[in-house]
Each structure stands twice: as structure tokens, then as C-alpha cells.
Design an enzyme around this catalytic site. Structure first.
Site, PDB file in Angstrom:
ATOM      1  N   LYS A   1      22.806  80.305  55.698  1.00  0.00           N
ATOM      2  CA  LYS A   1      22.631  82.050  55.863  1.00  0.00           C
ATOM      3  C   LYS A   1      21.885  82.720  54.851  1.00  0.00           C
ATOM      4  O   LYS A   1      21.068  83.591  55.110  1.00  0.00           O
ATOM      5  CB  LYS A   1      24.077  82.664  56.134  1.00  0.00           C
ATOM      6  CG  LYS A   1      24.622  82.245  57.428  1.00  0.00           C
ATOM      7  CD  LYS A   1      26.071  82.937  57.548  1.00  0.00           C
ATOM      8  CE  LYS A   1      26.893  82.550  58.965  1.00  0.00           C
ATOM      9  NZ  LYS A   1      28.009  83.168  58.911  1.00  0.00           N
TER      10      LYS A   1
ATOM     11  N   ASP B   1      27.914  89.342  61.867  1.00  0.00           N
ATOM     12  CA  ASP B   1      29.069  88.975  61.270  1.00  0.00           C
ATOM     13  C   ASP B   1      30.228  90.146  60.870  1.00  0.00           C
ATOM     14  O   ASP B   1      31.415  90.315  61.409  1.00  0.00           O
ATOM     15  CB  ASP B   1      29.085  88.127  60.050  1.00  0.00           C
ATOM     16  CG  ASP B   1      28.850  86.537  60.394  1.00  0.00           C
ATOM     17  OD1 ASP B   1      29.126  86.314  61.750  1.00  0.00           O
ATOM     18  OD2 ASP B   1      28.413  85.817  59.593  1.00  0.00           O
TER      19      ASP B   1
HETATM   20  P1  NAP Z   1      31.518  79.623  52.183  1.00  0.00           P
HETATM   21  O1  NAP Z   1      30.721  80.479  51.848  1.00  0.00           O
HETATM   22  O2  NAP Z   1      31.511  78.170  51.856  1.00  0.00           O
HETATM   23  O3  NAP Z   1      32.856  80.062  51.486  1.00  0.00           O
HETATM   24  C1  NAP Z   1      34.317  79.534  51.426  1.00  0.00           C
HETATM   25  C2  NAP Z   1      35.158  80.437  50.451  1.00  0.00           C
HETATM   26  O4  NAP Z   1      36.488  79.779  50.695  1.00  0.00           O
HETATM   27  C3  NAP Z   1      34.757  80.427  49.010  1.00  0.00           C
HETATM   28  O5  NAP Z   1      35.313  81.581  48.606  1.00  0.00           O
HETATM   29  C4  NAP Z   1      35.722  79.351  48.525  1.00  0.00           C
HETATM   30  O6  NAP Z   1      36.068  79.421  47.080  1.00  0.00           O
HETATM   31  C5  NAP Z   1      36.783  79.030  49.328  1.00  0.00           C
HETATM   32  N1  NAP Z   1      37.484  77.970  49.587  1.00  0.00           N
HETATM   33  C6  NAP Z   1      36.931  76.700  50.082  1.00  0.00           C
HETATM   34  N2  NAP Z   1      38.088  75.968  49.966  1.00  0.00           N
HETATM   35  C7  NAP Z   1      39.194  76.222  49.399  1.00  0.00           C
HETATM   36  C8  NAP Z   1      40.297  75.725  48.922  1.00  0.00           C
HETATM   37  N3  NAP Z   1      40.519  74.523  49.250  1.00  0.00           N
HETATM   38  N4  NAP Z   1      41.050  76.576  48.424  1.00  0.00           N
HETATM   39  C9  NAP Z   1      40.759  77.704  48.106  1.00  0.00           C
HETATM   40  N5  NAP Z   1      39.625  78.492  48.463  1.00  0.00           N
HETATM   41  C10 NAP Z   1      39.107  77.776  49.121  1.00  0.00           C
HETATM   42  O7  NAP Z   1      31.845  79.798  53.443  1.00  0.00           O
HETATM   43  P2  NAP Z   1      31.985  81.105  54.581  1.00  0.00           P
HETATM   44  O8  NAP Z   1      30.833  81.109  55.210  1.00  0.00           O
HETATM   45  O9  NAP Z   1      32.431  82.151  53.791  1.00  0.00           O
HETATM   46  O10 NAP Z   1      32.940  80.567  55.617  1.00  0.00           O
HETATM   47  C11 NAP Z   1      34.592  80.411  55.348  1.00  0.00           C
HETATM   48  C12 NAP Z   1      35.531  80.236  56.586  1.00  0.00           C
HETATM   49  O11 NAP Z   1      35.151  81.547  57.745  1.00  0.00           O
HETATM   50  C13 NAP Z   1      35.054  79.268  57.324  1.00  0.00           C
HETATM   51  O12 NAP Z   1      36.403  78.651  57.846  1.00  0.00           O
HETATM   52  C14 NAP Z   1      34.284  79.657  58.436  1.00  0.00           C
HETATM   53  O13 NAP Z   1      34.526  78.827  59.674  1.00  0.00           O
HETATM   54  C15 NAP Z   1      34.924  81.137  58.771  1.00  0.00           C
HETATM   55  N6  NAP Z   1      34.161  82.003  59.471  1.00  0.00           N
HETATM   56  C16 NAP Z   1      34.420  82.357  60.757  1.00  0.00           C
HETATM   57  C17 NAP Z   1      33.872  83.360  61.397  1.00  0.00           C
HETATM   58  C18 NAP Z   1      34.196  84.089  62.695  1.00  0.00           C
HETATM   59  O14 NAP Z   1      33.471  84.679  63.324  1.00  0.00           O
HETATM   60  N7  NAP Z   1      35.610  84.089  63.010  1.00  0.00           N
HETATM   61  C19 NAP Z   1      32.788  83.953  60.748  1.00  0.00           C
HETATM   62  C20 NAP Z   1      32.145  83.315  59.572  1.00  0.00           C
HETATM   63  C21 NAP Z   1      33.034  82.240  58.899  1.00  0.00           C
HETATM   64  P3  NAP Z   1      34.976  78.935  45.886  1.00  0.00           P
HETATM   65  O15 NAP Z   1      34.179  80.153  45.590  1.00  0.00           O
HETATM   66  O16 NAP Z   1      36.034  78.738  44.931  1.00  0.00           O
HETATM   67  O17 NAP Z   1      34.349  77.726  46.351  1.00  0.00           O
END
Ligand code: NAP
Length: 294
Positions: A75, A111
Site C-alpha cells: 500500500k 479504507d
Molecule cells: P500491518 O501494517 O502489517 O500492521 C499490523 C499491526 O498489527 C502492527 O501494528 C503490528 O505491530 C500489529 N501486530 C501484528 N501481529 C501482532 C501480534 N501478534 N501481537 C500484537 N500486535 C501485532 O497490517 P495492516 O494493514 O495494518 O492490517 C492489520 C489487520 O487489519 C489485518 O488483520 C487486516 O486483515 C485487517 N484489515 C481489515 C480491513 C477491513 O476492511 N476490514 C482493512 C485493512 C486491514 P508491530 O508494529 O509491533 O509489528
């Protein structure tokens, strides 16, 4: 759109760029979105490595795709291929939607608006003046923080595993929203987490903790004392209701899963591509069926 880039007939082409790409609900959502307009929308998930993004975009444009969506981890990287960026993409530095028009690539981020539309559709309260907290500080958290700030939240806390990342996010938003009260904490800070459950109005999980197959996990431990007016939104949509959603609902707290956000960000992208507002109810039903048959 220039005549030589018009898609042929009603067969419209869209793509999704990400790596890796698991099973995606998006092709179903966009097919259903097109159906009510008699459009045959072909939406292909393309697992694409970072170094191949430029070639993938060139290929899609030569083949007369209307546009594409972009997901984890591209992204941010994709923005450099855009000729025009919306104000939101400019600020967030991330796009989930590209629109191909003539010789230009337009970048948009749907988003954040998808989150707001789903929040409202779930019957949650207005966000203006509210005390809100976000779990996670990744790309999705950025979009949610932006949505909360744009809706006029009075105070926003960010909790993240890597506290520094939450701190950087808060700094970025403070510059853009000078009146906003914002703070960053480690997600492993039970004192601040418990205080948030007791005193805050809004809690949003943007971490993947609780997502299938690890459905028995919650991003934080739910304390005994919770503000009865707390409203919870989990961006995870697989499962449709996470353990966190189920546990909070069992405690009488209003809580929702993230399928609505997925549907609305898709509908908003569809609208940017075709100028038509699709039937989000039909998309929601199709999304549920697709997730249930997974
Ligand atoms: P991302 O940029 O990879 O960020 C992931 C975040 O989650 C980071 O803050 C990470 O912390 C934290 N994290 C990951 N594993 C963890 C764990 N085991 N324990 C605690 N914190 C953890 O991903 P993203 O794009 O933000 O997406 C995150 C989630 O949102 C995904 O599940 C995705 O499917 C969902 N999502 C849903 C929608 C929707 O339309 N519903 C849209 C977008 C995303 P660190 O910084 O410490 O690594």
C-alpha cells in the site's frame, strides 16, 4: 478515458496486488457490485512481489484494466507509481485503490471512509468529541486514526506492540490535527489498557490477533471493569466475529466485526472506477456467504 483504453463491451477488468495473497473475498464483492448494473466484472487477485509492481501495472494498463486494489505489503510502495494522489493518499502515504485513466494513474485510499461508513451502518454512536483508542499502528491503524480524527474524535490513544511505531504515528497526526489530544503506549501496558476499557467510548482493533486460524486469541486481556457505553470495532472479518467481539457482546458491549469495512472500501473503490454506487447490502450478503463457505 481515452478511446484506445476503453474496456471492450461489458467485460471489465480489475486486479488486486499483494504478497502473499490468501483466499480473497474481493473478487466476489466486485462481481456482485457489477451485477446490479449488468456489468461483467472480472476481478483477479495477482500475487505480486515488490520488485514486479511496475511491470504488473504496465501489464494491467496495456490490457485495459479499469484499475486495481492494493493490499499488504504494497500500500505504501504503490504510491510512487501514481501520477495523481488524493489528499488522503498524500497525507497517509498509502493507497488501496488505483484508477487508470488515459495515460494517468490516480491513487486513492478508501479504507478510512469504508471504516466510517461501516461504523455508522452498525448503528454505533457519532465519533465527534469521543475518547477513542486504536490497537495496532500499521497501515490499517493509520486509516482508522485518520477516520477518527476526521470525524472529530476529541482524544485518540494508540497501543502497539512496537511502541515507537505508535509514537511516530501520533506525531504525524498531531501535525495534521493540531487540536487533537493523542498519545502512544505499548500494548503490553495493562494499566493503560484497563483505564481505556473503563473510561473510553471507542476501541478499535487493527492488529491481526484473533484472525483465523488463531481464533482463540484476543489482542488484549479484557478487564473486569468496562465502560458500559464502550463501542468496539474489530477490523478482522475472518472469523466474522472474533473472540474479542463475542466476549464483549457477552458483557453487553456493542461490538462489530470488519466485514462491513471491507464491503464499504470495496464499494467506494467501485464508485471511483465506474462512477456508480453499488448495492452494499447485496455485497455484504455475498461476502458473508463467501466467508461461510471458506
Ligand atoms: P500491518 O501494517 O502489517 O500492521 C499490523 C499491526 O498489527 C502492527 O501494528 C503490528 O505491530 C500489529 N501486530 C501484528 N501481529 C501482532 C501480534 N501478534 N501481537 C500484537 N500486535 C501485532 O497490517 P495492516 O494493514 O495494518 O492490517 C492489520 C489487520 O487489519 C489485518 O488483520 C487486516 O486483515 C485487517 N484489515 C481489515 C480491513 C477491513 O476492511 N476490514 C482493512 C485493512 C486491514 P508491530 O508494529 O509491533 O509489528
Amino acid at each position: 478515458m481515452e478511446p484506445d483504453l476503453m474496456p471492450t463491451g461489458k467485460n471489465l477488468l480489475l486486479g488486486l496486488l499483494g504478497y502473499p495473497l490468501g483466499h480473497s473475498v474481493s473478487p466476489v464483492l466486485h462481481r456482485v457490485a457489477g451485477e446490479s448494473f449488468g456489468m461483467n466484472v472480472n476481478y483477479f487477485p495477482f500475487e505480486t512481489r515488490r520488485e514486479d509492481l511496475g511491470d504488473a501495472l504496465r501489464g494491467m494498463r496495456v490490457l485495459r484494466f479499469t484499475g486495481c486494489n492494493v493490499t499488504i505489503p504494497h500500500k505504501e510502495e504503490i504510491v510512487k507509481f501514481a501520477d495523481h494522489k488524493s489528499e488522503t493518499v498524500e497525507f497517509l502515504g498509502a493507497a488501496n485503490t488505483l484508477i487508470f485513466r488515459g495515460n494517468s494513474v490516480f491513487a486513492e485510499n478508501t479504507d478510512w471512509m469504508g471504516f466510517i461508513e461501516s461504523w455508522k451502518e452498525e448503528g454505533m454512536s457519532g465519533l465527534a468529541g469521543k475518547r477513542a483508542a486504536v490497537l495496532g499502528a500499521g497501515g490499517a491503524a493509520d486509516a482508522v486514526f485518520y477516520a477518527l480524527a476526521m470525524e472529530g474524535a476529541g482524544e485518540i490513544r494508540v497501543f502497539n506492540r512496537t511502541r515507537e511505531r505508535a509514537g511516530e504515528m501520533v506525531e504525524k497526526f498531531r501535525e495534521r490535527f493540531p487540536g487533537l489530544e493523542a498519545a502512544a503506549y505499548s500494548i503490553n501496558n495493562p494499566g493503560k489498557i484497563n483505564e481505556t476499557f473503563r473510561e473510553f467510548d471507542v476501541l478499535v482493533n487493527t492488529t491481526p490477533v484473533g484472525m483465523s486460524p488463531a481464533v482463540d486469541k484476543t489482542p488484549v486481556k479484557i478487564p473486569d471493569k468496562i465502560n458500559p457505553g464502550l463501542e468496539y470495532y474489530d477490523l478482522i472479518y475472518n472469523p466474522m466475529k472474533t473472540l474479542m467481539v463475542n466476549e464483549l457482546e457477552a458483557r453487553g458491549i456493542k461490538a462489530a466485526g470488519g466485514l462491513g469495512m471491507l464491503v464499504h472500501q470495496a464499494a467506494l473503490a467501485f464508485e471511483r472506477w465506474f462512477g456508480l454506487r453499488p448495492d452494499t447490502k447485496a455485497m455484504m450478503e455475498a461476502g458473508k456467504r463467501a466467508l461461510q463457505s471458506n
